[in-house]
Design a protein around this motif. Sequence first.
Motif, PDB file in Angstrom:
ATOM      1  N   VAL A  83       0.782  -1.245  -0.060  1.00  0.00           N
ATOM      2  CA  VAL A  83       0.087   0.102  -0.021  1.00  0.00           C
ATOM      3  C   VAL A  83       0.973   1.340   0.126  1.00  0.00           C
ATOM      4  O   VAL A  83       0.668   2.150  -0.652  1.00  0.00           O
ATOM      5  CB  VAL A  83      -1.085   0.087   1.214  1.00  0.00           C
ATOM      6  CG1 VAL A  83      -0.311   0.097   2.613  1.00  0.00           C
ATOM      7  CG2 VAL A  83      -1.899   1.039   0.994  1.00  0.00           C
ATOM      8  N   GLU A 101      -7.164   2.908   0.003  1.00  0.00           N
ATOM      9  CA  GLU A 101      -6.103   2.766   0.877  1.00  0.00           C
ATOM     10  C   GLU A 101      -6.354   2.025   1.984  1.00  0.00           C
ATOM     11  O   GLU A 101      -5.434   1.051   2.399  1.00  0.00           O
ATOM     12  CB  GLU A 101      -5.647   4.255   1.386  1.00  0.00           C
ATOM     13  CG  GLU A 101      -4.941   4.911   0.138  1.00  0.00           C
ATOM     14  CD  GLU A 101      -4.389   6.305   0.546  1.00  0.00           C
ATOM     15  OE1 GLU A 101      -3.886   6.290   1.803  1.00  0.00           O
ATOM     16  OE2 GLU A 101      -4.461   7.304   0.122  1.00  0.00           O
ATOM     17  N   LEU A 104      -6.434  -1.519   0.961  1.00  0.00           N
ATOM     18  CA  LEU A 104      -5.026  -2.006   0.302  1.00  0.00           C
ATOM     19  C   LEU A 104      -4.297  -2.272   1.528  1.00  0.00           C
ATOM     20  O   LEU A 104      -3.136  -2.789   1.270  1.00  0.00           O
ATOM     21  CB  LEU A 104      -4.430  -1.043  -0.697  1.00  0.00           C
ATOM     22  CG  LEU A 104      -5.182  -1.123  -1.984  1.00  0.00           C
ATOM     23  CD1 LEU A 104      -4.562   0.059  -2.705  1.00  0.00           C
ATOM     24  CD2 LEU A 104      -5.045  -2.408  -2.681  1.00  0.00           C
TER      25      LEU A 104
END
Length: 253
Positions: A83, A101, A104
């Motif tokens: 990430v 985000e 991830l």
Amino acid sequence: MSAPAAKVSKKELNSNHDGADEISDKEQQEAIEHIDEVQNEIDRLNEQASEEILKVEQKYNKLRQPFFQKRSELIAKIPNFWVTTFVNHPQVSALLGEEDEEALHYLTRVEVTEFEDIKSGYRIDFYFDENPYFENKMLSKEFHLNESGDPSSKSSEIKWKSGKDLTKRSSQTQNKASRKRQHEEPESFFTWFTDHSDAGADELGKVIKDDIWPNPLQYYLVPDMDDEEGEGEEEDDDDEEEEGLEDIDEEGG
């Protein structure tokens, strides 16, 4: 204004060169045929070179595999490696929303596999830990060239958990005042898995395969711009304080 120059034929050009040997139509045609023969030889060599280059690429692609495997094992020891890498990459970061985000953060491994003849396509695999967004442990997207040379793609179906489908975020979610980015939230990163409209122009796939996968460490190690800006502001404050002390000393003197 002078009139535009009249076009001059090849015959007129040839006849206008004083002292130049006149070339007959027959000789000119023979020269063209010889050029075509030479060009055919050049094309044949180019084709042969492509075949040789493909063999070399296949050879070294196999030789790289153990190192890719070793690298993946080492990356697994670093929390949030992937990430961070994606967020630090300018093109990928532009596709990430705040919730993307968050999702991830559960990404543990990425693998790119080029098919045997390389030219026919490749596959990108994303491995995830248990997460609150979807059931899949792995998401994949494949890119193929069919026999006619036309590109196509296919991917895993994301099994979203109830109310967690990031590809269907409402405008209300996108416009939350608490989001990190001030600009409008982009379309979810995960819509990439469902977009097969133009496989030949899939920029994200190309970026991951050709830019990130060969050396992800270079993007993981990119310094955080917010931290750099914060350090710069602190340095500016220190300089201003020093200048202020110098002014006081001069006044006192």
